[in-house]
Design a protein around this motif. Structure first.
Motif, PDB file in Angstrom:
ATOM      1  N   ILE A  79      -4.045  -3.524  -7.460  1.00 28.75           N
ATOM      2  CA  ILE A  79      -4.531  -2.148  -7.346  1.00 28.75           C
ATOM      3  C   ILE A  79      -5.300  -1.960  -6.045  1.00 28.75           C
ATOM      4  CG2 ILE A  79      -6.152  -0.464  -8.337  1.00 28.75           C
ATOM      5  CD1 ILE A  79      -5.262  -1.530 -11.099  1.00 28.75           C
ATOM      6  N   MET A  80      -6.125  -2.925  -5.691  1.00 29.50           N
ATOM      7  CA  MET A  80      -6.903  -2.823  -4.458  1.00 29.50           C
ATOM      8  C   MET A  80      -6.004  -2.832  -3.226  1.00 29.50           C
ATOM      9  SD  MET A  80     -10.010  -2.363  -5.296  1.00 29.50           S
ATOM     10  CE  MET A  80     -11.085  -2.798  -3.965  1.00 29.50           C
ATOM     11  N   PHE A  81      -4.866  -3.481  -3.337  1.00 29.04           N
ATOM     12  CA  PHE A  81      -3.919  -3.526  -2.223  1.00 29.04           C
ATOM     13  C   PHE A  81      -3.192  -2.189  -2.057  1.00 29.04           C
ATOM     14  CE2 PHE A  81       0.305  -4.577  -0.472  1.00 29.04           C
ATOM     15  CZ  PHE A  81      -0.093  -5.145   0.733  1.00 29.04           C
ATOM     16  N   ILE A  82      -2.986  -1.488  -3.170  1.00 28.74           N
ATOM     17  CA  ILE A  82      -2.194  -0.257  -3.175  1.00 28.74           C
ATOM     18  C   ILE A  82      -3.025   0.980  -2.817  1.00 28.74           C
ATOM     19  CG2 ILE A  82      -0.859   1.284  -4.667  1.00 28.74           C
ATOM     20  CD1 ILE A  82       0.092  -1.201  -6.168  1.00 28.74           C
ATOM     21  N   ILE A  83      -4.270   1.017  -3.235  1.00 27.94           N
ATOM     22  CA  ILE A  83      -5.067   2.241  -3.076  1.00 27.94           C
ATOM     23  C   ILE A  83      -5.405   2.519  -1.611  1.00 27.94           C
ATOM     24  CG2 ILE A  83      -6.039   2.066  -5.387  1.00 27.94           C
ATOM     25  CD1 ILE A  83      -8.617   1.043  -4.153  1.00 27.94           C
ATOM     26  N   PRO A  84      -5.746   3.765  -1.287  1.00 22.13           N
ATOM     27  CA  PRO A  84      -6.127   4.121   0.088  1.00 22.13           C
ATOM     28  C   PRO A  84      -7.395   3.385   0.534  1.00 22.13           C
ATOM     29  CG  PRO A  84      -5.740   6.095  -1.226  1.00 22.13           C
ATOM     30  CD  PRO A  84      -5.683   4.938  -2.159  1.00 22.13           C
ATOM     31  N   VAL A  85      -7.575   3.287   1.842  1.00 20.31           N
ATOM     32  CA  VAL A  85      -8.675   2.509   2.418  1.00 20.31           C
ATOM     33  C   VAL A  85     -10.045   3.025   1.974  1.00 20.31           C
ATOM     34  CG1 VAL A  85      -9.763   1.833   4.589  1.00 20.31           C
ATOM     35  CG2 VAL A  85      -7.284   1.864   4.405  1.00 20.31           C
ATOM     36  N   ASP A  86     -10.238   4.333   1.913  1.00 22.32           N
ATOM     37  CA  ASP A  86     -11.552   4.873   1.506  1.00 22.32           C
ATOM     38  C   ASP A  86     -11.917   4.410   0.101  1.00 22.32           C
ATOM     39  OD1 ASP A  86     -10.388   6.312   3.524  1.00 22.32           O
ATOM     40  OD2 ASP A  86     -10.898   8.274   2.712  1.00 22.32           O
ATOM     41  N   PHE A 138     -10.620   1.853  -1.423  1.00 18.80           N
ATOM     42  CA  PHE A 138     -10.766   0.395  -1.369  1.00 18.80           C
ATOM     43  C   PHE A 138     -12.193   0.015  -1.003  1.00 18.80           C
ATOM     44  CE2 PHE A 138     -10.994  -3.464   1.152  1.00 18.80           C
ATOM     45  CZ  PHE A 138     -10.453  -4.386   0.289  1.00 18.80           C
ATOM     46  N   VAL A 139     -12.728   0.642   0.025  1.00 17.00           N
ATOM     47  CA  VAL A 139     -14.090   0.324   0.476  1.00 17.00           C
ATOM     48  C   VAL A 139     -15.097   0.646  -0.625  1.00 17.00           C
ATOM     49  CG1 VAL A 139     -15.889   0.972   2.136  1.00 17.00           C
ATOM     50  CG2 VAL A 139     -13.540   0.617   2.916  1.00 17.00           C
ATOM     51  N   PHE A 140     -14.921   1.789  -1.277  1.00 16.70           N
ATOM     52  CA  PHE A 140     -15.835   2.163  -2.362  1.00 16.70           C
ATOM     53  C   PHE A 140     -15.802   1.134  -3.490  1.00 16.70           C
ATOM     54  CE2 PHE A 140     -16.352   4.209  -6.520  1.00 16.70           C
ATOM     55  CZ  PHE A 140     -17.690   4.578  -6.418  1.00 16.70           C
ATOM     56  N   ASN A 178     -14.550  -1.905  -3.485  1.00 17.93           N
ATOM     57  CA  ASN A 178     -14.903  -3.242  -3.021  1.00 17.93           C
ATOM     58  C   ASN A 178     -16.423  -3.409  -2.963  1.00 17.93           C
ATOM     59  OD1 ASN A 178     -13.974  -5.808  -2.196  1.00 17.93           O
ATOM     60  ND2 ASN A 178     -14.600  -5.313  -0.105  1.00 17.93           N
ATOM     61  N   ASN A 179     -17.128  -2.385  -2.475  1.00 22.19           N
ATOM     62  CA  ASN A 179     -18.593  -2.451  -2.435  1.00 22.19           C
ATOM     63  C   ASN A 179     -19.184  -2.438  -3.841  1.00 22.19           C
ATOM     64  OD1 ASN A 179     -18.652  -2.525   0.350  1.00 22.19           O
ATOM     65  ND2 ASN A 179     -18.861  -0.306   0.550  1.00 22.19           N
ATOM     66  N   PHE A 180     -18.519  -1.726  -4.738  1.00 22.15           N
ATOM     67  CA  PHE A 180     -19.001  -1.606  -6.115  1.00 22.15           C
ATOM     68  C   PHE A 180     -18.765  -2.885  -6.922  1.00 22.15           C
ATOM     69  CE2 PHE A 180     -18.251  -0.162 -10.542  1.00 22.15           C
ATOM     70  CZ  PHE A 180     -19.536   0.303 -10.805  1.00 22.15           C
ATOM     71  N   THR A 181     -17.664  -3.591  -6.647  1.00 23.17           N
ATOM     72  CA  THR A 181     -17.284  -4.738  -7.481  1.00 23.17           C
ATOM     73  C   THR A 181     -17.596  -6.092  -6.866  1.00 23.17           C
ATOM     74  OG1 THR A 181     -15.038  -4.705  -6.581  1.00 23.17           O
ATOM     75  CG2 THR A 181     -15.432  -3.471  -8.624  1.00 23.17           C
ATOM     76  N   THR A 182     -18.120  -6.123  -5.673  1.00 23.20           N
ATOM     77  CA  THR A 182     -18.490  -7.410  -5.083  1.00 23.20           C
ATOM     78  C   THR A 182     -20.000  -7.466  -4.925  1.00 23.20           C
ATOM     79  OG1 THR A 182     -18.176  -6.541  -2.850  1.00 23.20           O
ATOM     80  CG2 THR A 182     -16.324  -7.720  -3.843  1.00 23.20           C
ATOM     81  N   GLY A 183     -20.514  -8.653  -4.889  1.00 19.82           N
ATOM     82  CA  GLY A 183     -21.950  -8.835  -4.758  1.00 19.82           C
ATOM     83  C   GLY A 183     -22.499  -9.624  -5.921  1.00 19.82           C
ATOM     84  N   ASP A 184     -23.795  -9.820  -5.894  1.00 22.11           N
ATOM     85  CA  ASP A 184     -24.447 -10.689  -6.865  1.00 22.11           C
ATOM     86  C   ASP A 184     -24.488 -10.093  -8.271  1.00 22.11           C
ATOM     87  OD1 ASP A 184     -24.860 -12.531  -4.875  1.00 22.11           O
ATOM     88  OD2 ASP A 184     -26.891 -11.848  -4.429  1.00 22.11           O
TER      89      ASP A 184
END
Length: 164
Positions: A108-115, A117-119, A121-127
């Motif tokens: 899904i992350m590969f398919i979705i638009p870059v904007d 993706f960034v949202f 990715n920032n929401f699902t990565t981190g501590d």
């Protein structure tokens, strides 16, 4: 040894058709998996060691509660063989499920638009998301193991093959 089919394993435990040799195989499988993860390169994925320590505490507390609950449900009948075999199969099923879920997330992350993706990715990565994910996996293990112990500890009069 049963690898995936939890219902079949529960049926064999209920009818006492799981041999000590099979219990030994589950113990050996646990040891091999533990050794693989112990000797993998250390990478916590956290930016602070405090999150790594918090993850350790979360897993430890949930594991202790899980085993104590399973032991109380078990009615003092062959706990080690049941706990080892059920936790191996449940752990394997959880590994497969969350690996497929992660693969779906990556697709899904590969398919979705870059904007987007960034949202995401920032929401699902981190501590904090990593710690939350560990908490969800640990709770899943708790609920699946205690549910399996409840099913295999029904009185023989209540046992119906259709339930398993």
């Amino acid at each position: 040894m049963i690898w995936i089919r939890i219902k079949e394993l529960e049926r064999r435990l209920i009818t006492n058709k799981l041999s000590e040799k099979t219990g030994l195989h589950y113990l050996l499988a646990h040891i091999v998996v533990a050794l693989i993860f112990i000797y993998l390169p250390e990478f916590s994925g956290y930016t602070s060691e405090w999150y790594y320590f918090a993850e350790f505490l979360v897993v430890l507390i949930i594991l202790i509660i899980t085993l104590k609950t399973a032991f109380s449900i078990n009615k003092e009948r062959d706990f080690l063989k049941r706990a080892i075999s059920l936790s191996f199969v449940i752990g394997l099923r959880l590994l497969i499920f969350f690996t497929l879920l992660h693969l779906l997330y990556k697709i899904i992350m590969f398919i979705i638009p870059v904007d987007l993706f960034v949202f995401f990715n920032n929401f699902t990565t981190g501590d904090i998301p990593n710690l939350l994910f560990t908490f969800i996996i640990s709770l899943s293990f708790y609920f699946l193991l205690t549910r399996a112990f409840k099913r295999i500890n029904l009185d023989q009069g209540e046992f119906r093959a259709s339930n398993i």
